[in-house]
Design a protein around this motif. Structure first.
Motif, short mmCIF file in Angstrom:
data_model
loop_
_atom_site.label_atom_id
_atom_site.label_comp_id
_atom_site.label_asym_id
_atom_site.label_seq_id
_atom_site.Cartn_x
_atom_site.Cartn_y
_atom_site.Cartn_z
N GLU A 186 6.93 59.62 -73.59
CA GLU A 186 6.04 60.18 -72.56
C GLU A 186 4.84 60.85 -73.20
N ALA A 211 0.40 53.16 -74.79
CA ALA A 211 0.70 54.46 -75.37
C ALA A 211 0.39 54.42 -76.87
N SER A 242 2.42 58.22 -74.27
CA SER A 242 1.68 57.69 -73.12
C SER A 242 0.57 58.64 -72.70
N ASP A 292 0.32 49.56 -69.47
CA ASP A 292 1.09 50.69 -69.97
C ASP A 292 0.86 50.78 -71.47
N ARG A 298 5.31 51.61 -73.11
CA ARG A 298 5.60 52.83 -73.87
C ARG A 298 7.02 52.87 -74.41
N SER A 339 2.75 48.85 -76.38
CA SER A 339 2.75 48.49 -74.97
C SER A 339 3.97 47.64 -74.68
#
Length: 675
Positions: free
Chosen positions: A514, A536, A517, A534, A571, A569
């Motif tokens: 998290e 990160a 990201s 997505d 994450r 990608s």
């Protein structure tokens, strides 16, 4: 006249006789000589007749080598990367030379060489068997071929030989990954690895060409020609065909490699993209580049000197050999270590732009205020990690970093991979015979100090963390396409940490991913955010010298920090991971913009493939009912004798109603937020 009685009685009557002993000795000597001559004649005419017959045949039979073409290199989809082209080389038959000095001058003029160059070539092969043809000049021009043909009588020692030469992509495309070939050196011939090679053989010198040379080179054949006393060919006896080298399909994606090359244009450093699920290398770029085509035929001294003296080291594959401080990308490993040790969850600091440790003030790039683990990663707060490093200690940090592959080779199937450095108290005592000081740990906590890593190590470590601790051995060639009897030998040739699993708690995994990201949404790389993907990662700005040293050197380009970024990608359980090292690129988000281009190219290609797959799998519309009633579907849903009414009505394997804003990935990624 003298009286008769005064004449000596012995005059005219004495005979000189040879003793029987001497006579017998002479007879035995003569007999022995005759026997020796007869024995020699018997040996020549009877015992060794076959050997001398072969030597006589050799005087009229010339064995000409047929060089095996090297295997081609293809990308993962079978598209051609490295090919061969037909060429003609001139070989020298030293046995046919008569007046060496005069002929050498004539040969040099005809082949546009200097007499010294011809002499050096002959001298280089002076210990090779004299019957062995030696390469004099490769890839000769049409006018040089015409010269040889026109002077067959004067120069019977010159032989033309067709061969295949390497043709590499232009502009150094994937040069460090592919490598180049060249004539085997005397140093190589002394290496047991090259025990079956001979002077003049062409071998791989770097990259895939060197790593898989034994598969790519094939086996040479030969052709037996009948020649006359002048060395001219008058017939053929037979030939043994060459066995071409094996074609190799690389894990590289040509489209992704092209995107990576374009993204790194005009920059010095390296980029490497991998599939974290398998360890397959999808793209690899190192800058600056060299032209492998310069090595394929005849390397000029000018070009060789230019790349040797280049301060940017164009022959160095920086993706696997550049050992530099990873900067703040190392904070991901620090976060895992702190969370696994139960320290980082409760740690809170107030960042006012720096902090003092052990009497020295350590700077931070900003005043972050109150910082916890939740915003330490996206804001990349140095103070948070200074404190965390102090609490963990160097040996705990080293234990986790080593577990994730730092300070050791990954085992990628490329030659001369660097191991990097992961310092510890034991490491310092072993190498410097000194005690580790607590103050040295502070810099290591932000990826500075004695720590050094390669881009490949960092992309493997961080993508492994995002994959729940599963680290795969990076590789360039699909292992299943290597002959089974050689597979283990190749694996042993490139030792490293290989496949491994590092236990990571689920809560730790989620917190770290998290945070990565958030780096690309509101953190240090927010400017490279990719809409609908997505994406990160973690930035890194690694100093190459202190602030004071930079000021003393005028603050030029070479004093700017190295720019790092490791992007993934999606994450969690990512399908792609990209590491970028931009030397003297300054802030880490600069490298992030490079990685974003490659991530975007990958996702867009996956989306395109998925869209094409959906179209291909969509059921065709039913044709209008025609013909007899027997061809129409009955009430039970049966048609043309089908017993299962749903047989031709299967749903497509992927949903056509997936929201367009979500990235589509071919591979399953359990727990991935972007699938």
């Amino acid at each position: 006249m003298l009286p008769t009685e005064q004449i000596p009685a012995t005059i005219g009557t004495r005979e000189e006789k040879i003793s029987p002993v001497k006579l017998a000795a002479v007879q035995y000597v003569i007999a022995t000589i005759i026997l020796v001559l007869l024995a020699g004649l018997w040996r020549l005419q009877v015992l060794n007749a076959s050997d001398f017959r072969m030597l006589a045949e050799a005087n009229r039979i010339r064995k000409v080598p047929i060089l095996a073409p090297r295997g081609k290199l293809l990308d993962r989809e079978g598209r051609l990367i490295v090919d061969n082209y037909s060429s003609v080389a001139c070989y020298l038959l030293r046995e046919q030379m008569h007046d060496a000095d005069a002929e050498i001058r004539m040969i040099a003029d005809g082949l546009h060489l200097t007499p010294d160059q011809v002499q050096d070539t002959i001298r280089h092969y002076q210990y090779a068997p004299k019957y062995q043809p030696i390469p004099l000049k490769a890839d000769i021009s049409p006018d040089e071929q015409a010269f040889i043909e026109a002077h067959r009588n004067e120069l019977p020692e010159l032989e033309l030989l067709e061969e295949q030469r390497r043709l590499y992509p232009r502009h150094g495309f994937a040069a460090h990954l592919i490598g180049y070939v060249g004539e085997i050196s005397e140093q190589d011939l002394n290496n047991p690895k090259y025990a079956f090679y001979e002077p003049g053989d062409v071998v791989g010198k770097s990259g895939v060409e060197q790593a898989y040379d034994s598969l790519l080179r094939g086996e040479d054949g030969s052709r037996d020609l009948i020649v006359n006393s002048h060395g001219r060919e008058i017939g053929k006896l037979g030939e043994e065909l060459a066995k071409p080298g094996q074609d190799l399909r690389l894990t590289i994606d040509l489209d992704l490699q092209t995107a990576a090359e374009k993204a790194m244009e005009g920059k010095n450093g390296a980029l490497v993209a991998i599939d974290p699920h398998t360890g397959e290398v999808l793209a690899m770029v190192s800058r600056p580049v060299f032209d492998p085509n310069q090595f394929a035929v005849r390397l000029t001294r000018t070009y060789w000197n230019s790349i040797l003296t280049d301060p940017e080291h164009p022959l160095l594959n920086k993706a696997i050999q550049a050992q530099v401080a990873p900067g703040s990308t190392f904070k991901i490993i620090m976060s895992v270590a702190g969370l696994e040790q139960g320290i980082a969850q409760t740690q809170h600091v107030v960042c006012s732009g720096g902090a003092e440790f052990y009497g020295h003030y350590y700077h931070c790039d900003a005043h972050h205020g109150n910082v916890s683990i939740d915003n330490a990663i996206p804001q990349s707060c140095d103070v948070f990690y200074y404190v965390l490093a102090q609490r963990l200690g160097i040996d705990t940090i080293a234990r986790y970093a080593t577990a994730f592959g730092l300070g050791q080779k990954t085992g990628i199937d490329l030659p001369e991979e660097a191991a990097g450095t992961m310092p510890s108290s034991q490491w310092k005592m072993k190498n410097f015979h000194q005690q580790w000081f607590a103050g040295e740990t502070i810099s290591v906590g932000i990826g500075q100090g004695a720590i050094a890593a390669t881009p490949l190590q960092m992309v493997r470590a961080l993508s492994g963390i995002a994959s729940g601790g599963a680290l795969k051995r990076p590789h360039i060639v699909f292992p299943q396409e290597i002959p089974e009897d050689q597979r283990s030998a190749f694996a042993e040739s490139f030792p490293g940490s290989g496949d491994k699993n590092v236990p990571i708690q689920s809560a730790v995994w989620q917190t770290v991913t998290e945070g990565m990201s958030a780096v690309t949404t509101y953190g240090t790389a927010a400017s490279v955010h990719l809409d609908g993907i997505d994406f990160a990662g973690k930035t890194g700005t690694a100093q190459v010298m202190s602030h004071d040293a930079s000021a003393r050197n005028g603050g030029g380009k070479k004093t700017q920090p190295n720019s790092w970024f490791v992007g993934i990608s999606p994450r969690r359980n990512p399908d792609i991971a990209v590491a970028v090292l931009w030397e003297n690129g300054n802030w880490g988000w600069h490298a992030g913009s490079v990685a974003a281009q490659v991530i975007n190219a990958f996702v867009e290609k996956q989306r395109s493939h998925s869209k094409n797959l959906l179209i291909a799998q969509a059921p065709a519309p039913a044709p209008a009912a025609q013909g007899s009633d027997a061809d129409k579907q009955d009430d039970g849903g049966q048609k043309n004798g089908d017993t299962d009414g749903n047989k031709n009505e299967k749903e497509p394997t992927a949903s056509a109603e997936a929201p367009a804003a979500k990235p589509v990935h071919v591979k399953a990624s359990a727990g991935g937020a972007g699938t």
